[in-house]
Design a protein around this motif. Sequence first.
Motif, PDB file in Angstrom:
ATOM      1  N   SER B 104       0.854  -1.189   0.000  1.00 18.53           N
ATOM      2  CA  SER B 104       0.000   0.000   0.000  1.00 18.53           C
ATOM      3  C   SER B 104       0.888   1.237   0.000  1.00 18.53           C
ATOM      4  O   SER B 104       1.831   1.322   0.782  1.00 18.53           O
ATOM      5  N   ILE B 105       0.565   2.176  -0.876  1.00 16.63           N
ATOM      6  CA  ILE B 105       1.260   3.469  -0.916  1.00 16.63           C
ATOM      7  C   ILE B 105       0.187   4.511  -0.597  1.00 16.63           C
ATOM      8  O   ILE B 105      -0.423   5.084  -1.511  1.00 16.63           O
ATOM      9  N   PRO B 106      -0.058   4.768   0.690  1.00 19.81           N
ATOM     10  CA  PRO B 106      -1.242   5.561   1.030  1.00 19.81           C
ATOM     11  C   PRO B 106      -1.203   6.987   0.488  1.00 19.81           C
ATOM     12  O   PRO B 106      -2.251   7.515   0.104  1.00 19.81           O
ATOM     13  N   PRO B 174       8.445  -2.753   7.412  1.00 16.04           N
ATOM     14  CA  PRO B 174       7.963  -2.016   8.585  1.00 16.04           C
ATOM     15  C   PRO B 174       8.287  -0.518   8.508  1.00 16.04           C
ATOM     16  O   PRO B 174       9.425  -0.137   8.258  1.00 16.04           O
ATOM     17  N   GLY B 175       7.268   0.291   8.694  1.00 15.63           N
ATOM     18  CA  GLY B 175       7.461   1.740   8.748  1.00 15.63           C
ATOM     19  C   GLY B 175       7.612   2.416   7.405  1.00 15.63           C
ATOM     20  O   GLY B 175       7.678   3.651   7.339  1.00 15.63           O
TER      21      GLY B 175
END
Lengths: 180, 180
Positions: B104-106, B174-175
């Motif tokens: 996901s690339i919000p 993560p992150g």
Amino acid sequence: TEAPVNLPARYKREIPEGDSRLRIVCSDCGFINYENPKVVVGAVVREGDRILMCRRAINPRHGFWTLPAGYLELNETTADGARREAWEEARAKIEIDGLIAVYSIPRLSQVQVIYRARFAAPGIEPGPESLEVGLFAWDEIPWNDLAFPSVRWALEHYREVGDAEHFAARTNPPGELGNF
Amino acid sequence: TEAPVNLPARYKREIPEGDSRLRIVCSDCGFINYENPKVVVGAVVREGDRILMCRRAINPRHGFWTLPAGYLELNETTADGARREAWEEARAKIEIDGLIAVYSIPRLSQVQVIYRARFAAPGIEPGPESLEVGLFAWDEIPWNDLAFPSVRWALEHYREVGDAEHFAARTNPPGELGNF
Ligand SMILES: [Zn+2]
Ligand SMILES: [Zn+2]
């Protein structure tokens, strides 16, 4: 070219210059409304041998049973979307612990991303889009009143993976397109 | 409310009745342009120890290297989309044999579905959106000229899964949110 359903007549389907597909274009100003596939996010949320399900208070398939799931919003990760939908539909706080499947429903231009989850806090109750919510053992699932084919797929794929720590994500069962 | 970028002034951002989010609405006719997250489909296509990559002939990131990938079209399955993109960008016929990741690339409202694949037929050449295409061993990959963070993620996740028959799909490191 006719105006697409539900749109004013000045919207026509045509192929914009440099494109290769029909799009909805405003014949007044040239605005191109790119229609895109939609992402549905949801979860199989389990507690012991029971699975959270929701009876739909909205169309399509009002009154039928589904997993907590819905459209991904802008600027949202798929995991955040699945958590939001569990809250909106069943007032459930969930913790995701695996990706069960990525399904495609080409007729509806849908991609469904379905996670496995546990409850992060106790308690469920119907949100505004659910008539009722419940936890069902495998034999109690309302198999004859499922809202969509992909609900059955996700339940069966969850049944295959169980509580395995690592497992491959599933896709549509062979030859099935999810039409209803 | 100002007109969204690139749209005529009569389009305003507002919250339609019964909705809870800002949408683009035409102030003349009330047409609501629901913006949705977009689905990107792509593949790590390997032959022996080499991986297919494409140098972008389009913006964003013109001249940088990427995996064959692009937007899912209407009425297309994610697997069909990944095969189409490999053809469009590298004239490669591919056969999918696993799901590497769902990212996901919000900030961009993107969901990326990245498969593992092999060549179904020999031969690659640049399609219209590629300046050049090539097969790279791990140490030959143009690491300093990758187009997007998610290209690196997919390569590293492919490296983890290798040729395993069954493996769990990966998600964002993560992150990491994929901003560039
Ligand atoms: Zn217009
Ligand atoms: Zn209008």
